[in-house]
Design an enzyme around this catalytic site. Structure first.
Site, mmCIF file in Angstrom:
data_model
loop_
_atom_site.group_PDB
_atom_site.id
_atom_site.type_symbol
_atom_site.label_atom_id
_atom_site.label_comp_id
_atom_site.label_asym_id
_atom_site.label_seq_id
_atom_site.Cartn_x
_atom_site.Cartn_y
_atom_site.Cartn_z
ATOM 1 N N LEU A 1 0.892 -1.156 0.000
ATOM 2 C CA LEU A 1 0.000 0.000 0.000
ATOM 3 C C LEU A 1 0.932 1.208 0.000
ATOM 4 O O LEU A 1 1.883 1.247 0.794
ATOM 5 C CB LEU A 1 -0.850 -0.060 1.283
ATOM 6 C CG LEU A 1 -2.113 0.765 1.415
ATOM 7 C CD1 LEU A 1 -3.069 0.544 0.242
ATOM 8 C CD2 LEU A 1 -2.837 0.399 2.712
ATOM 9 N N ASP A 2 0.675 2.183 -0.868
ATOM 10 C CA ASP A 2 1.559 3.350 -0.971
ATOM 11 C C ASP A 2 1.722 4.059 0.376
ATOM 12 O O ASP A 2 0.821 4.010 1.216
ATOM 13 C CB ASP A 2 0.988 4.371 -1.972
ATOM 14 C CG ASP A 2 1.045 3.870 -3.397
ATOM 15 O OD1 ASP A 2 1.790 2.909 -3.668
ATOM 16 O OD2 ASP A 2 0.319 4.448 -4.239
ATOM 17 N N LYS A 3 2.842 4.771 0.506
ATOM 18 C CA LYS A 3 3.111 5.505 1.745
ATOM 19 C C LYS A 3 1.989 6.516 2.049
ATOM 20 O O LYS A 3 1.593 6.688 3.202
ATOM 21 C CB LYS A 3 4.458 6.231 1.611
ATOM 22 C CG LYS A 3 4.899 6.964 2.849
ATOM 23 C CD LYS A 3 6.265 7.596 2.639
ATOM 24 C CE LYS A 3 6.631 8.499 3.807
ATOM 25 N NZ LYS A 3 7.902 9.205 3.572
#
Ligand code: URA
Length: 236
Positions: free
Chosen positions: A101-103
């Site tokens: 999951l993206d930052k």
């Protein structure tokens, strides 16, 4: 038995052995001092200090990943990772992240030390559906829904058919992906001329983010949630 106790009760092997020697472990009603036997936490009633020991020796956790935390388990530059948010016994169990999951995204992160389950849920052949709540800078329309359903050519790959459900005025959408390429949802909306302003993962296969978990909080999965995931991965 000593290994099972250590992994299910999140204690060290040495602590498990001393609990056995001290008579603090019972199996099916009798004190057991021998760590060498083979038992099963579902078929046998194993008590440690009077408490039922549960699980299959793997850890299964859900974390409500906050914005700003990496979904990795380690980072060379010293940024905060999902693993940093867990207490030490869970860190030591060595869970891996199932699906990045993206930052700047938040929501459901599933971590497990069951490598086979991790592999099966993320392998391209049997990818589990993932549902995201997306906020956009401009309303999505019926044409976007059709483009998502058709699959789109992003240059380096063509997306598999994806679900797009518009909520409210179309600025909020539910997106269902079967795959999980890098920045996929952001790239799909960018292709349609829209910018993702907020991205939250709500579910991975049968596993849904517990609304009681505040950002940064985690909890072990229930037996029911674990069984649903193992069933989805054809492991039960
Ligand atoms: N799509 C994205 O763009 N980012 C994620 O983290 C997941 C899906």
């Amino acid at each position: 038995l000593d290994r099972l106790l250590a992994s299910c009760a999140l204690i060290s092997r040495t602590e498990a052995q001393s609990a056995l020697r001290a008579g603090r472990v019972t199996v099916d009603g009798s004190v057991c001092r021998d760590g060498a036997g083979k038992y099963d936490t579902e078929k046998n009633v194993i008590l440690l200090n009077g408490q039922r020991v549960e699980g299959d020796g793997f850890v299964y956790l859900m974390l409500n990943k906050p914005v700003g935390v990496l979904s990795a388990t380690e980072d060379k530059k010293g940024e905060t990772t999902a693993l940093d948010l867990l207490p030490e016994p869970y860190q030591k169990a060595g869970p891996g992240v199932v699906g990045r999951l993206d930052k700047d995204a938040h929501g459901l992160l599933f971590l497990t030390s069951n490598g086979q389950l991790n592999h099966r849920l993320t392998s391209p052949r049997r990818h589990a559906d993932k549902v995201y709540r997306v906020a956009l800078d401009a309303p999505a329309g019926a044409e976007d829904e059709e483009a998502f359903a058709r699959g789109m050519d992003l240059g380096d790959f063509t997306t598999l058919p994806a679900g797009l459900e518009r909520l409210e005025d179309g600025r909020i959408c539910l997106v269902t992906l079967r795959e999980g390429k890098f920045h996929q949802i952001k790239r799909m909306f960018a292709h349609r001329g829209k910018t993702v302003v907020d991205l939250q993962r709500l579910s991975i296969g049968p596993l849904t983010l517990d609304p009681a978990l505040a950002p940064g909080d985690f909890r072990p999965l229930t037996g029911e949630e674990i069984r649903a995931l193992l069933t989805a991965a054809d492991m039960m």
